[in-house]
Write an enzyme that holds these catalytic residues in place. Sequence first.
Site, short mmCIF file in Angstrom:
data_model
loop_
_atom_site.label_atom_id
_atom_site.label_comp_id
_atom_site.label_asym_id
_atom_site.label_seq_id
_atom_site.Cartn_x
_atom_site.Cartn_y
_atom_site.Cartn_z
N SER A 166 37.10 -46.04 29.39
CA SER A 166 36.78 -45.73 30.78
C SER A 166 37.15 -46.92 31.65
CB SER A 166 35.29 -45.43 30.93
OG SER A 166 34.94 -45.57 32.29
N HIS B 295 40.10 -42.48 30.46
CA HIS B 295 38.97 -41.78 31.07
C HIS B 295 38.75 -42.35 32.48
CE1 HIS B 295 35.13 -39.53 31.02
NE2 HIS B 295 34.63 -40.58 31.66
N ASP C 7 36.70 -42.20 36.04
CA ASP C 7 35.42 -41.78 36.61
C ASP C 7 35.43 -41.77 38.13
OD1 ASP C 7 33.62 -41.48 34.25
OD2 ASP C 7 34.20 -43.56 33.90
N MET D 106 33.40 -41.05 41.53
CA MET D 106 32.02 -40.94 42.02
C MET D 106 32.00 -40.90 43.54
SD MET D 106 30.27 -43.83 39.63
CE MET D 106 30.48 -43.84 37.86
N HIS E 195 36.90 -37.46 35.12
CA HIS E 195 35.49 -37.06 35.11
C HIS E 195 34.97 -37.11 36.54
CE1 HIS E 195 31.17 -38.29 33.60
NE2 HIS E 195 31.17 -37.14 34.25
N MET F 190 32.25 -36.93 39.18
CA MET F 190 30.82 -36.98 39.45
C MET F 190 30.66 -36.82 40.95
SD MET F 190 29.99 -39.99 36.76
CE MET F 190 31.72 -40.35 36.58
N MET G 180 26.67 -36.48 28.63
CA MET G 180 26.28 -37.79 29.18
C MET G 180 25.15 -38.38 28.35
SD MET G 180 28.40 -38.25 31.59
CE MET G 180 27.77 -39.90 31.91
N ASP H 189 29.84 -39.78 26.53
CA ASP H 189 30.09 -40.68 27.65
C ASP H 189 28.83 -41.47 28.01
OD1 ASP H 189 31.16 -41.99 29.77
OD2 ASP H 189 31.51 -40.21 31.01
#
Length: 215
Positions: A7, A32, A34, A36, A65, A67, A136, A174
């Site tokens: 990540s 990966h 992320d 947000m 991913h 979020m 998660m 994760d």
Amino acid sequence: MAIVAPSLLAADFLKLEETCKMLNESEADWFHLDVMDGRFVPNISFGPMIIEFIRKTTKKICDVHLMIVEPEKYTETFKKVGADHLTVHIEACPHLHRNIQQIKSLGMKAGVAINPHTPVNSLIDIIQDIDQVVLMTVNPGFGGQEFIPHSLTKIRELRKLISNWNLPVDIVIDGGVTVENASDIIAAGANVLVAGSTVFKAHDPKAVIAQLKKL
Ligand code: DX5
Ligand code: ZN
């Protein structure tokens, strides 16, 4: 052998090009990424613009991913910048089935992420439509947190669900993955390890990735 997905949240963004090169040379399988939004999670990371740059550096799978709330507003954008996998959170999607269909219709693999308090059985009516579950094992929003031990029970439950129906669904873990706990995670039934701090805070990230691949 597990799929290893570093990540980049834990990486040094001033050295992004170097980092991507290192990952390309390493045994890492996926990147990966992320995203947000400061609404679904209490933190803001990066968005499509950064992913577009990262995409240019690698042929490896870009596993994005999200979020964020209202992911449907950005699905096409993430496809355009080169996402291969797009994962949305069950807790952020009142029309999850529609979100999944949208992701798949654009030619990306679709994932559903569940938070630590969300039961595995909440996936029952979507599991046949998806390619991966991102389980998660910390509360989403930040890297560097500790693995929640109860997650091992959830991994076993999820593996049972997937095996019972004989589905080709990946179990992606994760949060808080370390070289020490990774074998237990795999033994419980997971086949993809996301690792942020464990990889990027190490002296030799490539060696850590190789270690995770060996388990
Ligand atoms: C957390 C993110 C993770 C994070 C994992 O909200 O989804 O992907 O980067 O970081 P570590 O491996 O440090 O727990
Ligand atoms: Zn993640």
